[in-house]
Scaffold this motif. Structure first.
Motif, mmCIF file in Angstrom:
data_model
loop_
_atom_site.group_PDB
_atom_site.id
_atom_site.type_symbol
_atom_site.label_atom_id
_atom_site.label_comp_id
_atom_site.label_asym_id
_atom_site.label_seq_id
_atom_site.Cartn_x
_atom_site.Cartn_y
_atom_site.Cartn_z
ATOM 1 N N LYS A 142 0.828 -1.218 0.000
ATOM 2 C CA LYS A 142 0.000 0.000 0.000
ATOM 3 C C LYS A 142 0.861 1.266 0.000
ATOM 4 C CE LYS A 142 -3.823 -2.379 0.359
ATOM 5 N NZ LYS A 142 -4.616 -2.394 1.595
ATOM 6 N N ARG A 143 2.153 1.084 -0.336
ATOM 7 C CA ARG A 143 3.125 2.183 -0.395
ATOM 8 C C ARG A 143 3.418 2.782 0.971
ATOM 9 N NH1 ARG A 143 1.062 5.479 -5.827
ATOM 10 N NH2 ARG A 143 1.406 3.782 -7.315
ATOM 11 N N LEU A 144 3.270 1.970 2.010
ATOM 12 C CA LEU A 144 3.509 2.410 3.387
ATOM 13 C C LEU A 144 4.562 1.519 4.028
ATOM 14 C CD1 LEU A 144 -0.256 2.785 4.409
ATOM 15 C CD2 LEU A 144 1.295 4.648 3.777
ATOM 16 N N LYS A 145 5.716 2.090 4.327
ATOM 17 C CA LYS A 145 6.780 1.316 4.968
ATOM 18 C C LYS A 145 6.934 1.737 6.421
ATOM 19 C CE LYS A 145 11.701 0.221 4.985
ATOM 20 N NZ LYS A 145 11.439 -1.204 5.320
ATOM 21 N N GLY A 146 6.799 0.792 7.337
ATOM 22 C CA GLY A 146 6.991 1.090 8.739
ATOM 23 C C GLY A 146 8.467 1.121 9.093
ATOM 24 N N LEU A 147 8.871 2.107 9.892
ATOM 25 C CA LEU A 147 10.268 2.230 10.312
ATOM 26 C C LEU A 147 10.481 1.743 11.743
ATOM 27 C CD1 LEU A 147 11.133 5.716 8.779
ATOM 28 C CD2 LEU A 147 11.872 3.467 7.950
ATOM 29 N N THR A 148 9.517 2.040 12.611
ATOM 30 C CA THR A 148 9.618 1.588 13.996
ATOM 31 C C THR A 148 8.260 1.767 14.671
ATOM 32 O OG1 THR A 148 10.975 1.739 16.015
ATOM 33 C CG2 THR A 148 10.249 3.816 15.059
ATOM 34 N N PHE A 149 8.138 1.156 15.853
ATOM 35 C CA PHE A 149 6.951 1.349 16.684
ATOM 36 C C PHE A 149 7.298 2.257 17.851
ATOM 37 C CE2 PHE A 149 5.935 -2.900 14.872
ATOM 38 C CZ PHE A 149 4.682 -2.614 14.342
ATOM 39 N N TYR A 150 6.329 3.053 18.281
ATOM 40 C CA TYR A 150 6.469 3.850 19.499
ATOM 41 C C TYR A 150 5.477 3.338 20.536
ATOM 42 C CZ TYR A 150 9.194 7.406 16.967
ATOM 43 O OH TYR A 150 10.159 8.073 16.258
ATOM 44 N N ASP A 151 5.920 3.313 21.772
ATOM 45 C CA ASP A 151 5.041 2.909 22.864
ATOM 46 C C ASP A 151 3.921 3.932 23.006
ATOM 47 O OD1 ASP A 151 3.950 1.767 25.108
ATOM 48 O OD2 ASP A 151 5.499 2.483 26.489
ATOM 49 N N ALA A 152 2.689 3.457 22.979
ATOM 50 C CA ALA A 152 1.538 4.339 23.200
ATOM 51 C C ALA A 152 0.771 3.893 24.436
ATOM 52 C CB ALA A 152 0.627 4.350 21.971
ATOM 53 N N GLY A 153 1.431 3.127 25.305
ATOM 54 C CA GLY A 153 0.816 2.712 26.551
ATOM 55 C C GLY A 153 -0.419 1.861 26.360
ATOM 56 N N SER A 154 -1.261 1.879 27.358
ATOM 57 C CA SER A 154 -2.522 1.129 27.308
ATOM 58 C C SER A 154 -3.692 2.089 27.398
ATOM 59 C CB SER A 154 -2.587 0.130 28.468
ATOM 60 O OG SER A 154 -1.575 -0.848 28.329
ATOM 61 N N ARG A 155 -4.756 1.754 26.721
ATOM 62 C CA ARG A 155 -5.932 2.613 26.652
ATOM 63 C C ARG A 155 -6.966 2.203 27.697
ATOM 64 N NH1 ARG A 155 -5.607 5.184 21.469
ATOM 65 N NH2 ARG A 155 -7.818 5.729 21.443
ATOM 66 N N SER A 156 -7.583 3.201 28.298
ATOM 67 C CA SER A 156 -8.639 2.976 29.279
ATOM 68 C C SER A 156 -9.782 3.947 28.999
ATOM 69 C CB SER A 156 -8.109 3.190 30.703
ATOM 70 O OG SER A 156 -7.153 2.201 31.046
ATOM 71 N N PHE A 157 -10.923 3.693 29.621
ATOM 72 C CA PHE A 157 -12.106 4.524 29.387
ATOM 73 C C PHE A 157 -12.160 5.720 30.338
ATOM 74 C CE2 PHE A 157 -13.520 0.412 27.695
ATOM 75 C CZ PHE A 157 -14.002 0.813 26.452
ATOM 76 N N TYR A 158 -12.711 6.834 29.852
ATOM 77 C CA TYR A 158 -12.959 7.997 30.701
ATOM 78 C C TYR A 158 -14.228 8.704 30.242
ATOM 79 C CZ TYR A 158 -10.435 10.554 26.931
ATOM 80 O OH TYR A 158 -10.006 11.090 25.733
ATOM 81 N N GLY A 159 -14.837 9.436 31.178
ATOM 82 C CA GLY A 159 -16.082 10.093 30.824
ATOM 83 C C GLY A 159 -16.529 11.118 31.845
ATOM 84 N N LYS A 160 -17.753 11.619 31.628
ATOM 85 C CA LYS A 160 -18.308 12.672 32.489
ATOM 86 C C LYS A 160 -19.166 12.110 33.617
ATOM 87 C CE LYS A 160 -19.924 14.775 28.764
ATOM 88 N NZ LYS A 160 -20.618 15.775 27.920
ATOM 89 N N LYS A 161 -19.409 10.791 33.574
ATOM 90 C CA LYS A 161 -20.199 10.140 34.607
ATOM 91 C C LYS A 161 -19.330 9.118 35.337
ATOM 92 C CE LYS A 161 -24.426 10.574 31.835
ATOM 93 N NZ LYS A 161 -25.526 9.825 31.146
ATOM 94 N N PRO A 162 -19.694 8.773 36.583
ATOM 95 C CA PRO A 162 -18.902 7.792 37.342
ATOM 96 C C PRO A 162 -18.694 6.500 36.567
ATOM 97 C CG PRO A 162 -20.496 8.840 38.773
ATOM 98 C CD PRO A 162 -20.821 9.303 37.383
ATOM 99 N N MET A 163 -17.471 5.975 36.619
ATOM 100 C CA MET A 163 -17.118 4.722 35.960
ATOM 101 C C MET A 163 -16.418 3.834 36.973
ATOM 102 S SD MET A 163 -15.721 5.833 32.180
ATOM 103 C CE MET A 163 -16.847 6.296 30.864
ATOM 104 N N ASP A 164 -17.137 2.855 37.467
ATOM 105 C CA ASP A 164 -16.577 1.957 38.480
ATOM 106 C C ASP A 164 -16.604 0.495 38.056
ATOM 107 O OD1 ASP A 164 -16.100 4.038 40.443
ATOM 108 O OD2 ASP A 164 -18.276 4.123 40.677
ATOM 109 N N SER A 165 -17.291 0.198 36.952
ATOM 110 C CA SER A 165 -17.399 -1.194 36.500
ATOM 111 C C SER A 165 -17.721 -1.208 35.013
ATOM 112 C CB SER A 165 -18.513 -1.912 37.268
ATOM 113 O OG SER A 165 -19.781 -1.431 36.854
#
Length: 331
Positions: A142-165
């Motif tokens: 697809k004409r896209l060559k990867g050179l390296t990966f960067y750490d982007a950590g882990s993703r978690s949820f966030y919002g305007k209402k309580p999130m406990d479960s």
């Protein structure tokens, strides 16, 4: 007449934009090569800092004959638009999340599987293995060559209402990347996935277009989303890395020595970014709590059970099952 004049003005504007983009994407000026790199992150983001480091290393290795000009903050478009510019050679390099890149390179959708990696160490072992190198080259067609990966950590949820479960996600409109895998995951958790460009998300949260989102801690902090969303639920559901790419149309014009300098500089910046990322995570956690964000740590097993059908669906594809097995086999 008015319409014709208007069209000429629009056409002229497009031409000027194209001239701006084309000049410098992989420009050769005398003995100097200048490559344009565009991305969507803020200049204070650790991945942006890592790319600045890469540019410095490439310039030093080449004695100034190889330069990389960096355009942050979506100056030249969204992540998807940057990838499309790479494909036609109008832009030299970009950094995107593999979550967006999966739309161009299907094998990378594996990174969108929740809880794919056992831990941070396992993630690095995979990315720095022969399998990781294969992932970097999977976009060549697809004409896209990867050179390296960067750490982007882990993703978690966030919002305007309580999130406990996990149940608290039920019925929420949650921003996700333009990734089918991410959208399927949110649907499986009872939420309503809403793809929105990163640069537009703050306003979307403010205006109630979405109730929340999911991302890593540094991005949550540096985007100032904590000003709108006061609840961050640490579930670390996915860890899709960022990938640094170059257009093959630009790569193939480089000399062998330039390719060597660029690849070395990219790899060195990846190592440098690991340290920057850890520091950014700690700072972000401290600062959002100071700003009044409630941070909740959950038992991940609740989430694992809810998203298990995604593994069953992926495993129906023999090639994808082979990739998952290869990742899990790396110790």
């Amino acid at each position: 007449m008015i319409k014709a004049g208007y069209n000429r003005i629009i056409g002229l504007g497009i031409c000027i934009t194209l001239i701006f983009i084309f000049t410098g994407c992989g420009e050769f000026i005398g003995n100097k090569t200048v490559i344009k790199l565009a991305h969507g992150l803020d200049t204070s983001h650790p991945v942006h800092e890592a790319m600045l480091f890469m540019a410095e290393r490439a310039k030093k290795k080449s004695n100034g004959s190889l330069e990389i000009d960096i355009y942050p903050n979506q100056q030249l478009g969204t992540e998807r638009e940057a990838l499309e510019l790479l494909q036609i050679g109008s832009l030299g390099m970009t950094k995107v999340s593999t979550g967006v890149l999966e739309n161009f390179v299907p094998s990378l959708k594996v990174f969108g599987l929740p809880f794919l990696f056992r831990d941070r160490e396992h993630r690095f072992k995979v990315l720095e293995s022969e399998l990781g190198e294969k992932f970097l080259n999977d976009g060549l067609g697809k004409r896209l060559k990867g050179l390296t990966f960067y750490d982007a950590g882990s993703r978690s949820f966030y919002g305007k209402k309580p999130m406990d479960s996990p149940e608290d996600l039920e019925g929420l409109k949650l921003r996700v990347m333009e990734s089918n895998t991410a959208m399927n995951m949110v649907q499986m958790l009872g939420g309503s996935p809403t793809p929105i460009a990163w640069g537009e998300l703050y306003t979307a949260l403010q205006q109630g277009i979405v109730d929340g989102a999911e991302n890593n801690l540094p991005s949550f902090y540096l985007s100032r989303h904590y000003e709108v969303c006061k609840y961050y639920m640490v579930d670390e559901h996915t860890s899709p890395p960022d990938e640094l790419l170059i257009s093959t149309l630009v790569w193939n014009k480089l000399s062998e020595k330039e390719k060597e300098w660029l690849k070395e500089a990219a790899m060195e910046s990846s190592e440098h970014e690991k340290k920057l990322w850890r520091e950014a995570e700690l700072e972000a956690l401290e600062e959002i709590q100071k700003a009044g964000v409630k941070v909740t740590y959950l038992d991940k097993e609740d989430f694992r059970e809810m998203v298990q059908p995604m593994y069953e669906e992926f495993s129906k594809d023999p090639e994808m099952k082979k990739i998952i097995d290869a990742i899990q086999a790396i110790k």
